[in-house]
Design a protein around this motif. Structure first.
Motif, PDB file in Angstrom:
ATOM      1  N   MET A 119       0.852  -1.181   0.000  1.00  0.00           N
ATOM      2  CA  MET A 119       0.000   0.000   0.000  1.00  0.00           C
ATOM      3  C   MET A 119       0.891   1.234   0.000  1.00  0.00           C
ATOM      4  O   MET A 119       1.800   1.353   0.803  1.00  0.00           O
ATOM      5  CB  MET A 119      -0.906  -0.024   1.232  1.00  0.00           C
ATOM      6  N   GLY A 120       0.605   2.159  -0.922  1.00  0.00           N
ATOM      7  CA  GLY A 120       1.388   3.380  -1.033  1.00  0.00           C
ATOM      8  C   GLY A 120       0.987   4.414   0.005  1.00  0.00           C
ATOM      9  O   GLY A 120      -0.019   4.270   0.713  1.00  0.00           O
ATOM     10  N   LYS A 121       1.784   5.445   0.081  1.00  0.00           N
ATOM     11  CA  LYS A 121       1.544   6.516   1.056  1.00  0.00           C
ATOM     12  C   LYS A 121       0.171   7.163   0.856  1.00  0.00           C
ATOM     13  O   LYS A 121      -0.547   7.416   1.825  1.00  0.00           O
ATOM     14  CB  LYS A 121       2.670   7.565   0.916  1.00  0.00           C
ATOM     15  N   ARG A 122      -0.203   7.416  -0.406  1.00  0.00           N
ATOM     16  CA  ARG A 122      -1.513   8.034  -0.659  1.00  0.00           C
ATOM     17  C   ARG A 122      -2.644   7.130  -0.180  1.00  0.00           C
ATOM     18  O   ARG A 122      -3.593   7.598   0.440  1.00  0.00           O
ATOM     19  CB  ARG A 122      -1.682   8.368  -2.140  1.00  0.00           C
ATOM     20  N   ASP A 123      -2.526   5.828  -0.439  1.00  0.00           N
ATOM     21  CA  ASP A 123      -3.563   4.891   0.009  1.00  0.00           C
ATOM     22  C   ASP A 123      -3.674   4.873   1.528  1.00  0.00           C
ATOM     23  O   ASP A 123      -4.772   4.778   2.081  1.00  0.00           O
ATOM     24  CB  ASP A 123      -3.282   3.482  -0.523  1.00  0.00           C
ATOM     25  N   GLU A 124      -2.532   4.965   2.201  1.00  0.00           N
ATOM     26  CA  GLU A 124      -2.541   5.001   3.671  1.00  0.00           C
ATOM     27  C   GLU A 124      -3.264   6.255   4.165  1.00  0.00           C
ATOM     28  O   GLU A 124      -4.041   6.199   5.127  1.00  0.00           O
ATOM     29  CB  GLU A 124      -1.109   4.989   4.210  1.00  0.00           C
ATOM     30  N   LEU A 125      -3.004   7.389   3.512  1.00  0.00           N
ATOM     31  CA  LEU A 125      -3.665   8.641   3.897  1.00  0.00           C
ATOM     32  C   LEU A 125      -5.166   8.561   3.651  1.00  0.00           C
ATOM     33  O   LEU A 125      -5.962   9.005   4.492  1.00  0.00           O
ATOM     34  CB  LEU A 125      -3.056   9.822   3.145  1.00  0.00           C
ATOM     35  N   ILE A 126      -5.562   7.982   2.523  1.00  0.00           N
ATOM     36  CA  ILE A 126      -6.989   7.845   2.219  1.00  0.00           C
ATOM     37  C   ILE A 126      -7.669   6.999   3.287  1.00  0.00           C
ATOM     38  O   ILE A 126      -8.775   7.332   3.744  1.00  0.00           O
ATOM     39  CB  ILE A 126      -7.195   7.271   0.799  1.00  0.00           C
ATOM     40  N   GLU A 127      -7.015   5.938   3.735  1.00  0.00           N
ATOM     41  CA  GLU A 127      -7.568   5.108   4.813  1.00  0.00           C
ATOM     42  C   GLU A 127      -7.683   5.904   6.112  1.00  0.00           C
ATOM     43  O   GLU A 127      -8.664   5.769   6.850  1.00  0.00           O
ATOM     44  CB  GLU A 127      -6.713   3.848   5.026  1.00  0.00           C
ATOM     45  N   LYS A 128      -6.681   6.737   6.398  1.00  0.00           N
ATOM     46  CA  LYS A 128      -6.721   7.586   7.594  1.00  0.00           C
ATOM     47  C   LYS A 128      -7.897   8.563   7.501  1.00  0.00           C
ATOM     48  O   LYS A 128      -8.636   8.765   8.464  1.00  0.00           O
ATOM     49  CB  LYS A 128      -5.413   8.363   7.746  1.00  0.00           C
ATOM     50  N   TYR A 129      -8.083   9.166   6.325  1.00  0.00           N
ATOM     51  CA  TYR A 129      -9.181  10.115   6.126  1.00  0.00           C
ATOM     52  C   TYR A 129     -10.530   9.410   6.268  1.00  0.00           C
ATOM     53  O   TYR A 129     -11.462   9.953   6.872  1.00  0.00           O
ATOM     54  CB  TYR A 129      -9.087  10.783   4.751  1.00  0.00           C
ATOM     55  N   ALA A 130     -10.636   8.192   5.723  1.00  0.00           N
ATOM     56  CA  ALA A 130     -11.879   7.421   5.849  1.00  0.00           C
ATOM     57  C   ALA A 130     -12.167   7.129   7.315  1.00  0.00           C
ATOM     58  O   ALA A 130     -13.319   7.200   7.758  1.00  0.00           O
ATOM     59  CB  ALA A 130     -11.777   6.124   5.041  1.00  0.00           C
ATOM     60  N   GLY A 131     -11.124   6.837   8.088  1.00  0.00           N
ATOM     61  CA  GLY A 131     -11.283   6.597   9.520  1.00  0.00           C
ATOM     62  C   GLY A 131     -11.794   7.832  10.231  1.00  0.00           C
ATOM     63  O   GLY A 131     -12.668   7.740  11.113  1.00  0.00           O
ATOM     64  N   ASP A 132     -11.272   9.002   9.861  1.00  0.00           N
ATOM     65  CA  ASP A 132     -11.754  10.258  10.459  1.00  0.00           C
ATOM     66  C   ASP A 132     -13.229  10.474  10.131  1.00  0.00           C
ATOM     67  O   ASP A 132     -14.014  10.876  10.999  1.00  0.00           O
ATOM     68  CB  ASP A 132     -10.941  11.449   9.968  1.00  0.00           C
TER      69      ASP A 132
END
Length: 113
Positions: free
Chosen positions: A1-14
């Motif tokens: 998983m790339g950095k952008r995908d990790e951020l998208i998952e973090k945003y979805a969690g928020d």
């Protein structure tokens, strides 16, 4: 998983945990990509909700220029409503999450179609 995908998952969690909404992952991904490289910068990736000039920038650059909305008091009302939903005590209000909620608020999903 790339950095952008990790951020998208973090945003979805928020969106789920702090804002009480189930994100449309396709739209969230497109909004995040639309934020460009700012998502990788600690300062630029967040919205300083307590700074009026920052909220004006969100209004002018995102709501008016990107979403094509007519400038008016309802734009700032919407920004304040999104900040309220995110939580005033929440220190990091991610730009992609704020933008996503504004897109949903104004029903402008089509801009990212």
């Amino acid at each position: 998983m790339g950095k952008r995908d990790e951020l998208i998952e973090k945003y979805a969690g928020d969106l789920r945990d702090k804002c009480g909404m189930e994100p449309d992952m396709d739209l969230l991904t497109k909004v995040t990509i639309g934020c460009g490289p700012s998502i990788y910068d600690a300062d630029a990736s967040t919205v300083a909700a307590s700074q009026d000039h920052e909220l004006e920038t969100v209004k002018d650059n995102f709501l008016v220029k990107k979403l094509g909305l007519e400038d008016g008091p309802e734009l700032m009302d919407a920004i304040h409503a999104v900040i309220e939903t995110y939580g005033h005590s929440e220190r990091n209000k991610y730009r992609a999450v704020v933008y996503y909620m504004l897109v949903k608020h104004f029903g402008k999903d089509g801009v990212y179609a």
